[in-house]
Design a protein around this motif. Structure first.
Motif, short mmCIF file in Angstrom:
data_model
loop_
_atom_site.label_atom_id
_atom_site.label_comp_id
_atom_site.label_asym_id
_atom_site.label_seq_id
_atom_site.Cartn_x
_atom_site.Cartn_y
_atom_site.Cartn_z
N TYR A 75 0.84 -1.17 -0.01
CA TYR A 75 0.16 -0.01 0.03
C TYR A 75 0.91 1.28 0.04
CZ TYR A 75 -3.90 -3.21 1.23
OH TYR A 75 -4.66 -4.40 0.98
N ARG A 76 0.38 2.39 -0.67
CA ARG A 76 1.10 3.69 -0.49
C ARG A 76 1.06 4.34 1.03
NH1 ARG A 76 -0.06 9.11 -4.18
NH2 ARG A 76 2.21 9.81 -3.88
N ASP A 77 1.73 3.85 1.87
CA ASP A 77 1.56 4.35 3.14
C ASP A 77 2.65 4.03 3.83
OD1 ASP A 77 0.32 5.34 5.39
OD2 ASP A 77 -1.20 3.93 5.46
N PHE A 78 2.86 4.40 5.03
CA PHE A 78 3.84 3.85 6.09
C PHE A 78 3.56 2.82 6.80
CE2 PHE A 78 4.02 8.81 6.50
CZ PHE A 78 5.02 8.85 6.03
N GLU A 79 4.57 2.03 7.30
CA GLU A 79 4.22 0.68 8.18
C GLU A 79 3.17 1.07 9.28
OE1 GLU A 79 5.03 -2.12 6.72
OE2 GLU A 79 6.49 -1.53 5.52
N ARG A 80 2.11 0.21 9.35
CA ARG A 80 0.97 0.49 10.35
C ARG A 80 1.07 -0.70 11.10
NH1 ARG A 80 0.52 6.17 10.09
NH2 ARG A 80 -0.14 6.58 7.87
N THR A 81 1.14 -0.55 12.63
CA THR A 81 1.04 -1.74 13.27
C THR A 81 -0.18 -2.29 13.86
OG1 THR A 81 1.25 -0.37 15.40
CG2 THR A 81 3.38 -0.89 14.37
N ALA A 128 -3.75 8.06 9.44
CA ALA A 128 -4.52 7.77 8.36
C ALA A 128 -3.98 6.41 7.64
CB ALA A 128 -4.84 8.77 7.40
N VAL A 129 -4.47 5.35 7.85
CA VAL A 129 -4.26 4.02 7.34
C VAL A 129 -4.89 3.86 5.96
CG1 VAL A 129 -4.21 1.52 7.67
CG2 VAL A 129 -4.14 2.97 9.67
N LEU A 150 -10.55 -3.50 9.34
CA LEU A 150 -10.82 -3.71 10.84
C LEU A 150 -10.14 -3.80 11.72
CD1 LEU A 150 -14.70 -4.97 10.15
CD2 LEU A 150 -13.94 -2.56 10.73
N ALA A 151 -9.06 -4.60 11.27
CA ALA A 151 -7.95 -5.16 12.18
C ALA A 151 -7.18 -4.03 12.55
CB ALA A 151 -6.92 -6.28 11.50
#
Length: 341
Positions: A75-81, A128-129, A150-151
């Motif tokens: 995804y075009r995003d940072f790493e999200r935990t 913003a995920v 949702l996770a």
């Protein structure tokens, strides 16, 4: 004495050769004038339309910088935990290329703008995920929310709905195949291919024909019995149910198609109303973005005219502001957050 009769003056005599020569001169003068006009027009087109590939910024070229970052999940995003860190609030953003942010820098796409605005204005730490992917339709977006979104423990889910989200997969595959064939069709080169003026005229005519066909195509995708629209309504209802079961607000932002004038002649206003009704019935807070763009020059809101009608940096900025307002209405502020201005 009777007056003497006067003889009428002799009629002028025109030589046929002289007349033909005069007409020939007029035709030659008109031809030269026309050619000079075409030369001037050709020069003006070459000067004003250099033909460089546009991005979401004019005249700045971003090259391929607009693609990053890409995280480990693609995804075009940072790493999200997972799970969500303590003290963090999250907006899960789902959509297609409009949410991915094609041809604009990562920080200028609407999800990142929403993240910064909510953090700044509410005094809270927001993420913003971004789970968007170019080409997703409403059914695939609902699946992505259920299987992944949702996770992340969202405090709000934001779905960016674009009018091609009701296109069913069979129709989408057929359209992509036709586009692939059209792009690779190479007609024999001609003199007119070297003329910027001829290419401009040909492009304008082709764009007019294509736009009429496209309007008819999009409107047909919102017939009550069209399979894709039936599935899209079902998907909106499913997303509303998933969010409601978890006590998470759902915001559906409806983007216009920027390839059409955003004035009273915009051909899809009734389609927006249909989507808004379906989203509201699913329990969503609807943010129809057509009114906030209404009256603006669509040429100033797209990446590169008819060649790329994705929203540019300006359009993303406007969308983000409206989406933030919608989130404010459905997400209560935390006790630690700043008071609402």
């Amino acid at each position: 004495m009777a007056p003497r009769a006067t003889r009428p003056p002799p009629r002028p005599h025109y030589d046929g050769a002289v007349t033909r020569a005069s007409r020939g001169g007029e035709i030659a003068l008109a031809t030269v004038s026309l050619l000079m006009g075409l030369v001037v027009a050709e020069g003006a087109v070459r000067l004003l339309l250099p033909g460089s590939k546009g991005t979401g910024y004019a005249p700045v070229r971003t090259d391929r910088r607009e693609r990053g970052p890409i995280n480990s999940k693609g995804y075009r995003d940072f790493e999200r935990t997972i799970p969500k860190p303590e003290g963090v609030r999250r907006a899960v953003c789902i959509g297609d290329s409009f949410t991915w942010g094609v041809s604009v820098l990562f920080d200028d796409a609407w999800p990142q703008r929403v993240e910064r605005a909510l953090s700044r204005e509410r005094g809270e730490r927001w993420e913003a995920v971004n789970l968007a992917e170019p080409g997703l339709n409403a059914v695939q977006e609902a699946s992505r929310l259920a299987n992944e979104g949702l996770a992340y423990g969202p405090d709000v889910v934001i779905v960016a709905y674009v009018l091609n989200d009701s296109e069913d997969e069979t129709a989408a595959e057929a359209r992509r195949a036709a586009d692939w064939v059209e792009e690779r069709r190479s007609p024999p080169a001609s003199f007119f291919d070297r003329s910027a003026l001829a290419r401009l005229v040909r492009t304008r005519v082709r764009a007019t024909i294509e736009n009429r066909r496209r309007i008819e195509g999009f409107r047909s995708m919102y017939a009550d019995d069209y399979a894709g629209w039936v599935a899209a309504r079902r998907a909106l209802k499913a997303m509303g149910g998933m969010c409601r079961d978890r006590g998470v607000p759902l915001v559906v932002a409806i983007f216009p198609l920027f390839g059409n004038p955003l004035d009273r002649g915009y051909p899809f206003a009734d389609v927006h109303a249909k989507v808004a009704q379906a989203a509201a019935e699913a329990g969503a807070r609807v943010a129809d973005l057509l009114p906030v763009y209404r009256g603006l020059d669509s040429a100033l809101l797209v990446v590169n005219g008819a060649d790329d009608e994705h929203p540019n940096e300006i359009a993303h900025r406007i969308a983000a502001r409206a989406i933030v307002q919608a989130v404010e209405e459905v997400v209560p502020r935390s006790a630690a957050g700043a008071p609402r201005p």
